[in-house]
Write a protein that holds these residues in place. Structure first.
Motif, PDB file in Angstrom:
ATOM      1  N   HIS A  61      -8.483  13.246   8.063  1.00  0.00           N
ATOM      2  CA  HIS A  61      -9.938  13.362   7.951  1.00  0.00           C
ATOM      3  C   HIS A  61     -10.677  12.511   8.992  1.00  0.00           C
ATOM      4  O   HIS A  61     -11.664  12.964   9.588  1.00  0.00           O
ATOM      5  CB  HIS A  61     -10.366  12.960   6.532  1.00  0.00           C
ATOM      6  CG  HIS A  61     -11.836  12.975   6.308  1.00  0.00           C
ATOM      7  ND1 HIS A  61     -12.576  14.134   6.273  1.00  0.00           N
ATOM      8  CD2 HIS A  61     -12.721  11.958   6.118  1.00  0.00           C
ATOM      9  CE1 HIS A  61     -13.846  13.841   6.070  1.00  0.00           C
ATOM     10  NE2 HIS A  61     -13.963  12.523   5.974  1.00  0.00           N
ATOM     11  N   ARG A  62     -10.217  11.275   9.225  1.00  0.00           N
ATOM     12  CA  ARG A  62     -10.938  10.318  10.075  1.00  0.00           C
ATOM     13  C   ARG A  62     -10.333  10.121  11.462  1.00  0.00           C
ATOM     14  O   ARG A  62     -10.920   9.461  12.306  1.00  0.00           O
ATOM     15  CB  ARG A  62     -11.005   8.954   9.379  1.00  0.00           C
ATOM     16  CG  ARG A  62     -11.774   8.923   8.076  1.00  0.00           C
ATOM     17  CD  ARG A  62     -13.279   9.090   8.261  1.00  0.00           C
ATOM     18  NE  ARG A  62     -13.879   8.105   9.124  1.00  0.00           N
ATOM     19  CZ  ARG A  62     -14.411   6.957   8.726  1.00  0.00           C
ATOM     20  NH1 ARG A  62     -14.437   6.660   7.449  1.00  0.00           N
ATOM     21  NH2 ARG A  62     -14.930   6.130   9.602  1.00  0.00           N
ATOM     22  N   GLY A  63      -9.108  10.608  11.669  1.00  0.00           N
ATOM     23  CA  GLY A  63      -8.443  10.412  12.941  1.00  0.00           C
ATOM     24  C   GLY A  63      -7.562   9.172  12.925  1.00  0.00           C
ATOM     25  O   GLY A  63      -7.716   8.297  12.065  1.00  0.00           O
ATOM     26  N   ASP A 113     -10.330   0.658  18.061  1.00  0.00           N
ATOM     27  CA  ASP A 113     -10.693   1.909  17.378  1.00  0.00           C
ATOM     28  C   ASP A 113     -10.983   1.679  15.897  1.00  0.00           C
ATOM     29  O   ASP A 113     -11.638   2.507  15.259  1.00  0.00           O
ATOM     30  CB  ASP A 113      -9.572   2.945  17.495  1.00  0.00           C
ATOM     31  CG  ASP A 113      -9.348   3.436  18.906  1.00  0.00           C
ATOM     32  OD1 ASP A 113     -10.246   3.235  19.764  1.00  0.00           O
ATOM     33  OD2 ASP A 113      -8.273   4.006  19.164  1.00  0.00           O
ATOM     34  N   LEU A 114     -10.514   0.555  15.342  1.00  0.00           N
ATOM     35  CA  LEU A 114     -10.716   0.292  13.914  1.00  0.00           C
ATOM     36  C   LEU A 114     -12.181   0.088  13.555  1.00  0.00           C
ATOM     37  O   LEU A 114     -12.561   0.211  12.389  1.00  0.00           O
ATOM     38  CB  LEU A 114      -9.884  -0.923  13.484  1.00  0.00           C
ATOM     39  CG  LEU A 114      -8.370  -0.703  13.519  1.00  0.00           C
ATOM     40  CD1 LEU A 114      -7.646  -2.024  13.313  1.00  0.00           C
ATOM     41  CD2 LEU A 114      -7.954   0.320  12.479  1.00  0.00           C
ATOM     42  N   HIS A 115     -13.019  -0.197  14.535  1.00  0.00           N
ATOM     43  CA  HIS A 115     -14.453  -0.374  14.273  1.00  0.00           C
ATOM     44  C   HIS A 115     -15.093   0.931  13.779  1.00  0.00           C
ATOM     45  O   HIS A 115     -16.176   0.905  13.204  1.00  0.00           O
ATOM     46  CB  HIS A 115     -15.177  -0.898  15.518  1.00  0.00           C
ATOM     47  CG  HIS A 115     -14.752  -2.286  15.886  1.00  0.00           C
ATOM     48  ND1 HIS A 115     -15.164  -3.403  15.190  1.00  0.00           N
ATOM     49  CD2 HIS A 115     -13.923  -2.735  16.861  1.00  0.00           C
ATOM     50  CE1 HIS A 115     -14.618  -4.482  15.724  1.00  0.00           C
ATOM     51  NE2 HIS A 115     -13.863  -4.106  16.733  1.00  0.00           N
ATOM     52  N   ASN A 116     -14.425   2.046  13.989  1.00  0.00           N
ATOM     53  CA  ASN A 116     -14.928   3.350  13.561  1.00  0.00           C
ATOM     54  C   ASN A 116     -14.238   3.850  12.297  1.00  0.00           C
ATOM     55  O   ASN A 116     -14.309   5.033  11.981  1.00  0.00           O
ATOM     56  CB  ASN A 116     -14.748   4.375  14.685  1.00  0.00           C
ATOM     57  CG  ASN A 116     -15.476   3.958  15.939  1.00  0.00           C
ATOM     58  OD1 ASN A 116     -16.618   3.511  15.868  1.00  0.00           O
ATOM     59  ND2 ASN A 116     -14.824   4.081  17.079  1.00  0.00           N
ATOM     60  N   HIS A 117     -13.559   2.947  11.600  1.00  0.00           N
ATOM     61  CA  HIS A 117     -12.806   3.337  10.408  1.00  0.00           C
ATOM     62  C   HIS A 117     -13.192   2.482   9.208  1.00  0.00           C
ATOM     63  O   HIS A 117     -13.760   1.396   9.361  1.00  0.00           O
ATOM     64  CB  HIS A 117     -11.295   3.180  10.664  1.00  0.00           C
ATOM     65  CG  HIS A 117     -10.729   4.264  11.517  1.00  0.00           C
ATOM     66  ND1 HIS A 117     -10.247   5.437  10.987  1.00  0.00           N
ATOM     67  CD2 HIS A 117     -10.579   4.361  12.864  1.00  0.00           C
ATOM     68  CE1 HIS A 117      -9.822   6.209  11.972  1.00  0.00           C
ATOM     69  NE2 HIS A 117     -10.007   5.577  13.124  1.00  0.00           N
ATOM     70  N   PRO A 160     -14.358  -9.205  15.846  1.00  0.00           N
ATOM     71  CA  PRO A 160     -13.598  -9.072  14.601  1.00  0.00           C
ATOM     72  C   PRO A 160     -13.912  -7.748  13.906  1.00  0.00           C
ATOM     73  O   PRO A 160     -15.024  -7.223  14.009  1.00  0.00           O
ATOM     74  CB  PRO A 160     -14.083 -10.249  13.748  1.00  0.00           C
ATOM     75  CG  PRO A 160     -14.792 -11.162  14.685  1.00  0.00           C
ATOM     76  CD  PRO A 160     -15.251 -10.344  15.841  1.00  0.00           C
ATOM     77  N   ILE A 161     -12.929  -7.227  13.223  1.00  0.00           N
ATOM     78  CA  ILE A 161     -13.112  -5.994  12.475  1.00  0.00           C
ATOM     79  C   ILE A 161     -13.880  -6.322  11.198  1.00  0.00           C
ATOM     80  O   ILE A 161     -13.547  -7.268  10.489  1.00  0.00           O
ATOM     81  CB  ILE A 161     -11.745  -5.377  12.118  1.00  0.00           C
ATOM     82  CG1 ILE A 161     -10.974  -5.083  13.399  1.00  0.00           C
ATOM     83  CG2 ILE A 161     -11.915  -4.128  11.277  1.00  0.00           C
ATOM     84  CD1 ILE A 161      -9.508  -4.879  13.173  1.00  0.00           C
ATOM     85  N   ALA A 176       2.181   4.653   9.146  1.00  0.00           N
ATOM     86  CA  ALA A 176       1.923   3.465   9.964  1.00  0.00           C
ATOM     87  C   ALA A 176       1.106   3.852  11.184  1.00  0.00           C
ATOM     88  O   ALA A 176       1.297   4.927  11.766  1.00  0.00           O
ATOM     89  CB  ALA A 176       3.234   2.819  10.387  1.00  0.00           C
ATOM     90  N   VAL A 177       0.178   2.963  11.552  1.00  0.00           N
ATOM     91  CA  VAL A 177      -0.614   3.130  12.768  1.00  0.00           C
ATOM     92  C   VAL A 177      -0.579   1.813  13.532  1.00  0.00           C
ATOM     93  O   VAL A 177      -0.312   0.755  12.965  1.00  0.00           O
ATOM     94  CB  VAL A 177      -2.074   3.543  12.461  1.00  0.00           C
ATOM     95  CG1 VAL A 177      -2.118   4.886  11.759  1.00  0.00           C
ATOM     96  CG2 VAL A 177      -2.797   2.492  11.641  1.00  0.00           C
TER      97      VAL A 177
END
Length: 190
Positions: free
Chosen positions: A67-69, A76-80, A106-107, A148-149
Motif C-alpha cells: 500500500h505505501r511502498g 525514505d522513512l520520513h514518508n512512512h 531524526p525519524i 524486512a526492509v
C-alpha cells in the motif's frame, strides 16, 4: 519461555522465579541470581557472559508495503508510518540505528508503544514500519507475515548477555541455569 520448560524438565528440583520487567534492575540489592541484559554493559564488579549480538530488523507487513511502498534508504522513512518503542526507564522513544547512512534528520514516530510484543503486533497488523530485535520478528519474517526492509542499513546495538553477582555462579543450580540459558538463547540470536 519455551527454554524455561526445557530447563525445568532437565532440572526438576531447581525452583525458578522469573521477573519479566523491562527495566534495568540492581542485581545485587535486588537479590537476583542472573539477569538477561540487552545492549552495552556498564563496567562493574558483576560477571557477564555475552551470548550473542543484539541485532535489529527494520520490517513491516507485506500489505503495508504494498500500500505505501518499500523504503530504499533510511531517509525514505520520513514518508512512512513508523512505530517506535518507548523505554520504560527513561520515557523516551527509541532512536533507530542505521549504519552507512548520512541521515541527519531524526525519524518522527507516528505511533509509540511501550511493549516489544505490541510493537511486533502493530507491524503484523499493518500499522507501519518497526525496527525491532531480531528475536521478536524473525519467525514472522521467515513465515512471510513480515518483510524486512533496509537490511543493508539496519545496525546492531550491542549484545545480549547474562549478568550475575560473582558469588551467584558458585551455586551449582545457578551455574546450570547460566550454561543452559546461554546455549538456548544464543540459538535464537543468529
Amino acid at each position: 519461555m519455551p527454554a524455561l520448560l526445557d530447563f525445568r524438565i532437565r532440572f526438576p528440583d531447581v525452583m525458578t522465579e522469573i521477573s519479566l520487567d523491562d527495566v534495568k534492575v540492581d542485581i545485587i540489592n535486588g537479590g537476583y541470581d542472573v539477569v538477561l541484559r540487552l545492549g552495552e554493559l556498564d563496567d562493574s564488579t558483576l560477571r557477564a557472559r555475552r551470548i550473542g549480538p543484539h541485532t535489529f530488523i527494520t520490517c513491516a507487513s507485506p500489505e503495508y508495503l504494498a500500500h505505501r511502498g518499500t523504503p530504499q534508504t533510511p531517509s525514505d522513512l520520513h514518508n512512512h508510518c513508523c512505530v517506535f518503542y518507548r523505554f520504560p526507564t527513561t520515557g523516551r522513544p527509541e532512536v533507530w540505528a542505521f549504519k552507512n547512512s548520512l541521515q541527519l534528520t531524526p525519524i518522527k514516530p507516528s505511533v509509540v508503544l511501550n511493549d516489544g510484543e505490541a510493537l511486533a503486533s502493530a507491524a503484523l497488523g499493518g500499522l507501519g514500519i518497526i525496527q525491532a530485535p531480531s528475536y521478536l520478528v524473525s519467525e514472522d519474517i521467515a513465515a512471510g507475515r513480515l518483510q524486512a526492509v533496509l537490511a543493508d542499513y539496519t545496525d546492531e546495538r550491542g549484545s545480549v548477555s547474562l549478568v550475575w553477582p560473582p558469588m551467584s555462579a558458585r551455586a551449582p543450580k545457578v551455574r546450570a541455569f547460566i550454561d543452559f540459558m546461554a546455549e538456548r538463547v544464543s540459538q535464537k540470536l543468529y
